[in-house]
Motif scaffolding. Structure first.
Motif, PDB file in Angstrom:
ATOM      1  N   PHE A  44       0.970  -1.149   0.067  1.00 54.28           N
ATOM      2  CA  PHE A  44      -0.023   0.100   0.006  1.00 54.28           C
ATOM      3  C   PHE A  44       0.951   1.064  -0.014  1.00 54.28           C
ATOM      4  N   SER A  45       1.877   1.288   0.638  1.00 55.32           N
ATOM      5  CA  SER A  45       2.597   2.606   0.962  1.00 55.32           C
ATOM      6  C   SER A  45       3.654   2.699  -0.186  1.00 55.32           C
ATOM      7  N   ALA A  46       3.889   1.782  -0.892  1.00 59.21           N
ATOM      8  CA  ALA A  46       4.643   1.932  -2.186  1.00 59.21           C
ATOM      9  C   ALA A  46       3.843   2.003  -3.425  1.00 59.21           C
ATOM     10  N   ASN A  47       2.562   1.883  -3.317  1.00 61.03           N
ATOM     11  CA  ASN A  47       1.627   2.066  -4.268  1.00 61.03           C
ATOM     12  C   ASN A  47       1.996   0.903  -5.555  1.00 61.03           C
ATOM     13  N   ILE A  48       2.185  -0.214  -5.177  1.00 62.67           N
ATOM     14  CA  ILE A  48       2.439  -1.409  -5.984  1.00 62.67           C
ATOM     15  C   ILE A  48       0.948  -1.816  -6.409  1.00 62.67           C
ATOM     16  N   PRO A  49       0.910  -1.834  -7.773  1.00 62.98           N
ATOM     17  CA  PRO A  49      -0.440  -2.262  -8.357  1.00 62.98           C
ATOM     18  C   PRO A  49      -0.740  -3.629  -8.264  1.00 62.98           C
ATOM     19  N   VAL A  50      -1.950  -3.952  -8.209  1.00 59.72           N
ATOM     20  CA  VAL A  50      -2.358  -5.307  -8.171  1.00 59.72           C
ATOM     21  C   VAL A  50      -1.868  -6.209  -9.161  1.00 59.72           C
ATOM     22  N   PRO A  51      -1.792  -5.875 -10.630  1.00 52.87           N
ATOM     23  CA  PRO A  51      -1.282  -6.940 -11.424  1.00 52.87           C
ATOM     24  C   PRO A  51       0.310  -7.076 -11.004  1.00 52.87           C
ATOM     25  N   ARG A  52       0.965  -6.360 -10.574  1.00 49.29           N
ATOM     26  CA  ARG A  52       2.307  -6.612 -10.028  1.00 49.29           C
ATOM     27  C   ARG A  52       2.149  -7.764  -8.690  1.00 49.29           C
ATOM     28  N   ILE A  53       1.372  -7.542  -8.084  1.00 48.00           N
ATOM     29  CA  ILE A  53       1.100  -8.538  -6.892  1.00 48.00           C
ATOM     30  C   ILE A  53       0.766 -10.002  -7.438  1.00 48.00           C
ATOM     31  N   ILE A  54       0.073  -9.849  -8.283  1.00 45.09           N
ATOM     32  CA  ILE A  54      -0.283 -11.227  -9.096  1.00 45.09           C
ATOM     33  C   ILE A  54       0.796 -11.920  -9.985  1.00 45.09           C
ATOM     34  N   GLU A  55       1.682 -10.812 -10.511  1.00 44.51           N
ATOM     35  CA  GLU A  55       2.892 -11.386 -10.993  1.00 44.51           C
ATOM     36  C   GLU A  55       3.846 -12.073 -10.135  1.00 44.51           C
ATOM     37  N   ILE A  56       3.940 -11.558  -9.122  1.00 42.10           N
ATOM     38  CA  ILE A  56       4.865 -11.960  -8.015  1.00 42.10           C
ATOM     39  C   ILE A  56       4.339 -13.389  -7.390  1.00 42.10           C
ATOM     40  N   HIS A  57       2.989 -13.474  -7.318  1.00 45.30           N
ATOM     41  CA  HIS A  57       2.529 -14.698  -7.052  1.00 45.30           C
ATOM     42  C   HIS A  57       2.600 -15.883  -8.019  1.00 45.30           C
ATOM     43  N   MET A  58       2.342 -15.467  -9.102  1.00 45.33           N
ATOM     44  CA  MET A  58       2.641 -16.434 -10.153  1.00 45.33           C
ATOM     45  C   MET A  58       4.009 -16.824 -10.348  1.00 45.33           C
ATOM     46  N   GLU A  59       5.050 -15.961 -10.376  1.00 47.03           N
ATOM     47  CA  GLU A  59       6.629 -16.127 -10.198  1.00 47.03           C
ATOM     48  C   GLU A  59       6.895 -17.315  -9.203  1.00 47.03           C
ATOM     49  N   ILE A  60       6.448 -17.035  -8.000  1.00 48.71           N
ATOM     50  CA  ILE A  60       6.798 -17.770  -6.920  1.00 48.71           C
ATOM     51  C   ILE A  60       6.120 -19.306  -7.022  1.00 48.71           C
ATOM     52  N   ILE A  61       5.030 -19.233  -7.539  1.00 52.32           N
ATOM     53  CA  ILE A  61       3.947 -20.454  -7.555  1.00 52.32           C
ATOM     54  C   ILE A  61       4.890 -21.413  -8.827  1.00 52.32           C
ATOM     55  N   ASP A  62       5.237 -20.619  -9.916  1.00 49.98           N
ATOM     56  CA  ASP A  62       5.929 -21.337 -11.109  1.00 49.98           C
ATOM     57  C   ASP A  62       7.345 -21.975 -10.480  1.00 49.98           C
ATOM     58  N   GLU A  63       8.186 -21.067  -9.611  1.00 48.51           N
ATOM     59  CA  GLU A  63       9.503 -21.632  -8.999  1.00 48.51           C
ATOM     60  C   GLU A  63       8.929 -22.814  -8.101  1.00 48.51           C
ATOM     61  N   PHE A  64       7.886 -22.892  -7.398  1.00 51.33           N
ATOM     62  CA  PHE A  64       7.414 -24.082  -6.518  1.00 51.33           C
ATOM     63  C   PHE A  64       7.093 -25.134  -7.373  1.00 51.33           C
ATOM     64  N   SER A  65       6.504 -24.939  -8.510  1.00 54.22           N
ATOM     65  CA  SER A  65       5.871 -26.100  -9.620  1.00 54.22           C
ATOM     66  C   SER A  65       7.306 -26.742 -10.203  1.00 54.22           C
ATOM     67  N   LYS A  66       8.087 -25.834 -10.578  1.00 49.75           N
ATOM     68  CA  LYS A  66       9.527 -26.481 -11.272  1.00 49.75           C
ATOM     69  C   LYS A  66      10.128 -27.307 -10.066  1.00 49.75           C
ATOM     70  N   GLN A  67      10.325 -26.793  -8.713  1.00 45.65           N
ATOM     71  CA  GLN A  67      10.865 -27.630  -7.675  1.00 45.65           C
ATOM     72  C   GLN A  67      10.166 -28.887  -7.571  1.00 45.65           C
ATOM     73  N   LEU A  68       8.885 -29.009  -7.561  1.00 44.57           N
ATOM     74  CA  LEU A  68       8.196 -30.278  -7.220  1.00 44.57           C
ATOM     75  C   LEU A  68       8.335 -31.306  -8.433  1.00 44.57           C
ATOM     76  N   LYS A  69       8.376 -30.724  -9.585  1.00 46.21           N
ATOM     77  CA  LYS A  69       8.682 -31.650 -10.804  1.00 46.21           C
ATOM     78  C   LYS A  69       9.818 -32.193 -10.826  1.00 46.21           C
ATOM     79  N   LEU A  70      11.056 -31.404 -10.344  1.00 44.66           N
ATOM     80  CA  LEU A  70      12.233 -31.861 -10.244  1.00 44.66           C
ATOM     81  C   LEU A  70      12.594 -33.052  -9.305  1.00 44.66           C
ATOM     82  N   GLU A  71      11.397 -33.010  -8.365  1.00 48.35           N
ATOM     83  CA  GLU A  71      11.224 -34.097  -7.122  1.00 48.35           C
ATOM     84  C   GLU A  71      10.531 -34.837  -7.354  1.00 48.35           C
TER      85      GLU A  71
END
Length: 102
Positions: A44-71
């Motif tokens: 809120f303080s940094a005025n980060i737009p909602v689409p950027r929050i969704i991008e952050i979420h998707m980036e992390i989920i993608d990283e988790f997905s790749k790790q799970l597939k490697l395992e």
């Protein structure tokens, strides 16, 4: 905010959000709630737009997905983490609502 400061902030927000995702379904203590509140206030303080929050979420989920597939594990359970994103966005909306009516 300079470009370097913005990049540092986004790295910190991504790290904080990763912590929230990892602990969201396993912890119900006040520390996680405080972490979510801190994350929301930072966004809120940094005025980060909602689409950027969704991008952050998707980036992390993608990283988790790749790790799970490697395992050799299924990444189907990651769909449940959409709830975390919805919760974060709901908290952010509430903060916006409260700021408008003050």
């Amino acid at each position: 905010m300079t470009r370097a400061e913005e990049q540092a902030l986004l790295r910190q927000l991504k790290s904080d959000y990763r912590h929230i995702l990892i602990n969201y379904f396993t912890t119900t203590d006040q520390a996680l709630k405080d972490c979510i509140d801190k994350f929301i206030n930072s966004i809120f303080s940094a005025n980060i737009p909602v689409p950027r929050i969704i991008e952050i979420h998707m980036e992390i989920i993608d990283e988790f997905s790749k790790q799970l597939k490697l395992e050799g594990r299924s990444d189907e359970a990651l769909l449940d983490y959409r709830i975390t994103l919805i919760d974060i966005l709901a908290h952010l909306c509430e903060l916006y609502r409260c700021s408008i009516y003050q």
